[in-house]
Design an enzyme around this catalytic site. Structure first.
Site, mmCIF file in Angstrom:
data_model
loop_
_atom_site.group_PDB
_atom_site.id
_atom_site.type_symbol
_atom_site.label_atom_id
_atom_site.label_comp_id
_atom_site.label_asym_id
_atom_site.label_seq_id
_atom_site.Cartn_x
_atom_site.Cartn_y
_atom_site.Cartn_z
ATOM 1 N N LYS A 22 0.823 -1.334 -0.041
ATOM 2 C CA LYS A 22 -0.027 0.135 -0.110
ATOM 3 C C LYS A 22 0.983 1.470 0.135
ATOM 4 C CE LYS A 22 -1.392 1.893 4.144
ATOM 5 N NZ LYS A 22 -1.349 3.356 4.282
ATOM 6 N N ASN A 23 1.865 1.279 0.891
ATOM 7 C CA ASN A 23 2.563 2.289 0.872
ATOM 8 C C ASN A 23 3.640 2.663 -0.241
ATOM 9 O OD1 ASN A 23 1.192 3.032 3.223
ATOM 10 N ND2 ASN A 23 2.658 2.628 4.788
ATOM 11 N N CYS A 117 -4.845 13.457 12.783
ATOM 12 C CA CYS A 117 -5.556 11.933 12.871
ATOM 13 C C CYS A 117 -5.192 11.215 14.118
ATOM 14 C CB CYS A 117 -4.950 11.116 11.599
ATOM 15 S SG CYS A 117 -3.443 10.427 12.005
ATOM 16 N N ARG A 122 -0.002 15.602 12.696
ATOM 17 C CA ARG A 122 0.945 15.135 11.540
ATOM 18 C C ARG A 122 1.002 16.211 10.583
ATOM 19 N NH1 ARG A 122 -1.199 9.380 9.530
ATOM 20 N NH2 ARG A 122 0.597 9.552 8.222
ATOM 21 N N ASP A 316 4.584 0.942 11.873
ATOM 22 C CA ASP A 316 3.729 0.354 11.222
ATOM 23 C C ASP A 316 3.375 -0.993 11.901
ATOM 24 O OD1 ASP A 316 2.769 2.624 10.095
ATOM 25 O OD2 ASP A 316 3.491 2.245 8.032
ATOM 26 N N ARG A 408 -8.938 -0.188 4.328
ATOM 27 C CA ARG A 408 -7.715 0.672 3.645
ATOM 28 C C ARG A 408 -6.636 0.375 3.127
ATOM 29 N NH1 ARG A 408 -6.494 5.998 6.891
ATOM 30 N NH2 ARG A 408 -5.099 5.768 5.109
#
Ligand code: EPU
Length: 433
Positions: A22-23, A117, A122, A316, A408
């Site tokens: 994803k990243n 968030c 951030r 993460d 997500r």
């Protein structure tokens, strides 16, 4: 809105292939705004953030075609809209990485400020500092960043891209994507080294960009007139791989993840091994390979961890590591240096019977706990994964609510876990508003 119902208490067993990262895919998709021709992405994960960015790129006038599963073809005209509205940025912070490409190719960009968030405050000051160093005029007004290139376009500049918490991953991506089309040489220091940033830099190089120092803290970029579209295969998701391995380790099972890159997970693999989880790693010639965690006979030892930018232990995976520590023997300090407030999962893990106390940026986990299933609330993507993992180790039924967070960034996590023998069902949440 869906929830996951997890019937815990059984060791996982089986083999799974890593999905695309994803990243990595998000900045690669944003980079597709730069070339004149078509960019073709393969091994694109089926996750909601990709759908959201697809929507944003289309609103910017790009054509985004899927066709074959796992493939995206993106082409963006030189002229077109230059605004990323709040409605999209609010749903996905990574939308901010269209700022650099829009500014470089179309000379201007307006992107809503993402705001904070659940991980904490951030800011995007490093992104803006970097773009300003390339000559952009930047104004922040009414919650929106308005950036404009000087007459004649962006020009090379020097910038240091680390802040108090270390380098910024998307900040590096944004400034790099702008620098490749700037006139002259740019020197970017203190850049993020994450494999996803390296994948982006290599892709840009393939498209004709001139970048030296990929993989080092200094990137030297010589701007070019234009880029050509190319194909790129999205690298495997190291965070998904780590999550699945931890699911295996915490249930005392045997999980093999194939088509992953063990070399990108050294910090996790080292910890698991030192904790006493039997591991087997196979590295292929192209950096690809497989990792297998095997059943332990003696309960693993809890080990301290501090999150750091790559190649350190990834933030993460912090929540998933904490879930693992709850079943380990002893006391572990889990310290978060990248997002010192990323601890919303602590209270939910305690609902499942864990014994965790937080003090500032550190959580103290005392194990082993006899986890027992309960309804829990997911707060963000990785916290949701941590709760699913804890549910797999708990006795009885755990219901993880708000799994839209998981969607997500994890491709079919429930189906993948079922493939490993887990009892996980996705159901409509009867209590959702
Ligand atoms: N920071 C600043 N100023 C900036 C930018 C960041 O002070 O201008 C601070 C942040 O507040 C944070 C630290 O620097 O304390 C690192 O933030 P970074 O900018 O590196 O985060 P990001 O690029 O916005 C990406 C990932 C995150 C991951 C972080 C750190 C994507 C789409 N997101 O975010 O992934 O946690 O890097 O590795 O690549 C996730 O996948 O669940 C996720 C949150």
């Amino acid at each position: 809105m869906d929830c996951f119902v997890v019937e815990g208490g059984r060791p996982l067993a089986g083999t799974v292939r890593a999905a695309g990262s994803k990243n990595a895919v998000l900045p690669l998709m944003a980079a597709a705004l730069l070339p004149e021709g078509e960019t073709r992405l393969e091994r694109v994960p089926r996750v909601r953030d990709v759908t959201t960015l697809t929507e944003l790129l289309r609103s910017l006038g790009a054509s985004v075609e899927s066709g074959v599963p796992g493939m995206l073809r993106i082409q963006a005209p030189a002229e077109g809209p230059t605004e990323a509205p709040y409605e999209v940025v609010r749903r996905m912070r990574a939308s901010v990485c269209v700022l650099g490409p829009l500014l470089a190719r179309r000379g201007r960009a307006r992107v809503s400020l993402p705001g904070g968030c659940v991980l904490g405050v951030r800011p995007i000051d490093l992104h803006l500092k970097g773009l300003a160093a390339l000559g952009a005029r930047i104004q922040v007004e009414h919650g929106t960043v308005a950036a404009e290139a000087p007459p004649g376009g962006l020009r090379g500049g020097r910038v240091f891209l680390s802040g108090p918490q270390g380098p910024s991953v998307l900040g590096t991506a944004n400034v790099l994507m702008a620098a490749v089309l700037a006139r002259g040489v740019s020197v970017l220091d203190g850049v993020a080294l994450e494999p996803e940033v390296q994948a982006l830099a290599r892709f840009l190089t393939d498209c004709g960009a001139r970048i030296e120092g990929i993989g080092s803290p200094r990137l030297v970029v010589e701007g070019v007139e234009a880029l050509e579209g190319r194909s790129v295969r999205v690298p495997p998701d190291r965070i998904e791989t780590g999550t699945l391995l931890l699911a295996g380790a915490l249930t005392g099972g045997r999980v093999r993840v194939e088509d992953c890159r063990p070399g990108e997970l050294v910090a996790l693999l080292d910890l698991l091994e030192r904790a006493g989880v039997p591991l087997r790693t196979e590295e292929g010639p192209d950096g690809g390979g497989a990792v297998e965690v095997r059943p332990w006979e003696r309960r693993p030892r809890a080990l301290d961890v501090t999150t750091r930018p790559w190649p350190g232990f990834p933030t993460d995976l912090q929540a998933q590591w904490m879930a693992f520590c709850t079943v380990c023997e002893g006391l572990a300090l889990v310290t978060e240096t990248v997002y010192p407030d990323r601890f919303l999962h602590v209270a939910e893990l305690n609902r499942l019977g864990a014994a965790i106390r937080r003090s500032g940026p550190t959580a103290v986990v005392l194990g082993p706990a006899q986890l027992s299933g309960a309804p829990v609330l997911a707060s963000d993507l990785r916290a949701s994964a941590c709760l699913v993992l804890a549910g797999l180790a708990a006795r009885g039924r755990t219901t993880v609510r708000r799994v839209y967070h998981l969607d997500r960034g994890y491709e079919d996590l429930d189906a993948r876990l079922r493939g490993l023998g887990a009892e996980v069902r996705r159901e409509p949440d009867p209590e959702a508003p």
